[in-house]
Design a protein around this motif. Structure first.
Motif, PDB file in Angstrom:
ATOM      1  N   VAL A  24       0.858  -1.196   0.000  1.00  0.00           N
ATOM      2  CA  VAL A  24       0.000   0.000   0.000  1.00  0.00           C
ATOM      3  C   VAL A  24       0.890   1.241   0.000  1.00  0.00           C
ATOM      4  CG1 VAL A  24      -1.757   1.276   1.297  1.00  0.00           C
ATOM      5  CG2 VAL A  24      -1.825  -1.213   1.226  1.00  0.00           C
ATOM      6  N   PRO A  25       0.698   2.142  -0.982  1.00  0.00           N
ATOM      7  CA  PRO A  25       1.534   3.349  -1.015  1.00  0.00           C
ATOM      8  C   PRO A  25       1.187   4.321   0.107  1.00  0.00           C
ATOM      9  CG  PRO A  25      -0.100   3.416  -2.769  1.00  0.00           C
ATOM     10  CD  PRO A  25      -0.235   2.085  -2.090  1.00  0.00           C
ATOM     11  N   ARG A  29      -1.504   4.669   9.249  1.00  0.00           N
ATOM     12  CA  ARG A  29      -1.533   5.050  10.659  1.00  0.00           C
ATOM     13  C   ARG A  29      -2.194   3.959  11.501  1.00  0.00           C
ATOM     14  NH1 ARG A  29      -2.557   8.826   7.188  1.00  0.00           N
ATOM     15  NH2 ARG A  29      -4.743   8.358   7.190  1.00  0.00           N
ATOM     16  N   ILE A  30      -1.731   2.729  11.326  1.00  0.00           N
ATOM     17  CA  ILE A  30      -2.220   1.645  12.171  1.00  0.00           C
ATOM     18  C   ILE A  30      -1.025   1.031  12.885  1.00  0.00           C
ATOM     19  CG2 ILE A  30      -4.181   1.193  10.656  1.00  0.00           C
ATOM     20  CD1 ILE A  30      -2.798  -1.341   9.729  1.00  0.00           C
ATOM     21  N   GLY A  31      -1.265   0.527  14.047  1.00  0.00           N
ATOM     22  CA  GLY A  31      -0.190   0.014  14.880  1.00  0.00           C
ATOM     23  C   GLY A  31       0.158  -1.433  14.607  1.00  0.00           C
ATOM     24  N   VAL A  77      -5.380  -3.507   5.259  1.00  0.00           N
ATOM     25  CA  VAL A  77      -4.641  -2.361   5.794  1.00  0.00           C
ATOM     26  C   VAL A  77      -5.264  -1.063   5.305  1.00  0.00           C
ATOM     27  CG1 VAL A  77      -2.439  -1.121   5.610  1.00  0.00           C
ATOM     28  CG2 VAL A  77      -2.457  -3.536   6.205  1.00  0.00           C
ATOM     29  N   THR A  78      -5.623  -1.019   4.030  1.00  0.00           N
ATOM     30  CA  THR A  78      -6.249   0.178   3.467  1.00  0.00           C
ATOM     31  C   THR A  78      -7.582   0.470   4.136  1.00  0.00           C
ATOM     32  OG1 THR A  78      -5.169  -0.240   1.343  1.00  0.00           O
ATOM     33  CG2 THR A  78      -7.065   1.239   1.330  1.00  0.00           C
ATOM     34  N   GLY A  82      -8.229   3.625   6.613  1.00  0.00           N
ATOM     35  CA  GLY A  82      -9.283   4.575   6.241  1.00  0.00           C
ATOM     36  C   GLY A  82     -10.311   4.756   7.341  1.00  0.00           C
ATOM     37  N   MET A  83     -10.671   3.659   7.996  1.00  0.00           N
ATOM     38  CA  MET A  83     -11.647   3.752   9.086  1.00  0.00           C
ATOM     39  C   MET A  83     -11.068   4.525  10.266  1.00  0.00           C
ATOM     40  SD  MET A  83     -13.299  -0.093   8.911  1.00  0.00           S
ATOM     41  CE  MET A  83     -13.586  -0.119  10.638  1.00  0.00           C
ATOM     42  N   ARG A  84      -9.820   4.288  10.599  1.00  0.00           N
ATOM     43  CA  ARG A  84      -9.189   5.004  11.715  1.00  0.00           C
ATOM     44  C   ARG A  84      -9.016   6.481  11.372  1.00  0.00           C
ATOM     45  NH1 ARG A  84      -6.808   2.591  15.943  1.00  0.00           N
ATOM     46  NH2 ARG A  84      -5.124   4.121  15.968  1.00  0.00           N
ATOM     47  N   HIS A  85      -8.642   6.767  10.127  1.00  0.00           N
ATOM     48  CA  HIS A  85      -8.451   8.158   9.704  1.00  0.00           C
ATOM     49  C   HIS A  85      -9.786   8.908   9.717  1.00  0.00           C
ATOM     50  CE1 HIS A  85      -6.570  11.536   7.793  1.00  0.00           C
ATOM     51  NE2 HIS A  85      -7.437  11.496   6.782  1.00  0.00           N
ATOM     52  N   ARG A  86     -10.840   8.265   9.245  1.00  0.00           N
ATOM     53  CA  ARG A  86     -12.156   8.886   9.222  1.00  0.00           C
ATOM     54  C   ARG A  86     -12.652   9.143  10.639  1.00  0.00           C
ATOM     55  NH1 ARG A  86     -15.822   5.143   6.620  1.00  0.00           N
ATOM     56  NH2 ARG A  86     -14.156   5.147   5.117  1.00  0.00           N
TER      57      ARG A  86
END
Length: 91
Positions: A24-25, A29-31, A77-78, A82-86
Motif C-alpha cells: 500500500v503506497p 496510521r495503524i499500529g 490495511v487500506t 481509512g476507518m481510523r483516519h475517518r
C-alpha cells in the motif's frame, strides 16, 4: 489448535500484514497489533480462497496463495487505515 499452530499463525500474520503494508503506497496510521490482526485474517482468507480455487496444494512455493494473502492484507490495511483516519477526523 496447539501452541505451535498459534505461534506460527501469529508469525505468518505478522509477515503477511507487513507485506500488505509495503504494497500500500503512503503512510498507514495503524499500529503493530492491527497489522498483526489484519495479517492473520488475510492469511486465513487467502488460504481459504486458494483452496476453493484449487491452488493451495502445489509443488514448491504456493505463489498464488501468497499473492492472494498479500492482496487481502493490502486491502485490509487500506480499509482499517481509512476507518481510523475517518474516525480521527470526526472527533
Amino acid at each position: 489448535m496447539e501452541i505451535s499452530g498459534i505461534v506460527s499463525a501469529v508469525f505468518i500474520g505478522l509477515v503477511i500484514g507487513g507485506l500488505g503494508r509495503l504494497v500500500v503506497p503512503g503512510r498507514q496510521r495503524i499500529g503493530f497489533w492491527l497489522t498483526l490482526l489484519v495479517g492473520v485474517v488475510a492469511a486465513l482468507l487467502g488460504t481459504v480462497v486458494a483452496g476453493v480455487l484449487g491452488v493451495a496444494e502445489t509443488r514448491g512455493v504456493d505463489w498464488v496463495e501468497l499473492i492472494l494473502q498479500v492482496g487481502f492484507a493490502a486491502a485490509g490495511v487500506t480499509i482499517v487505515d481509512g476507518m481510523r483516519h475517518r474516525r480521527a477526523l470526526s472527533r
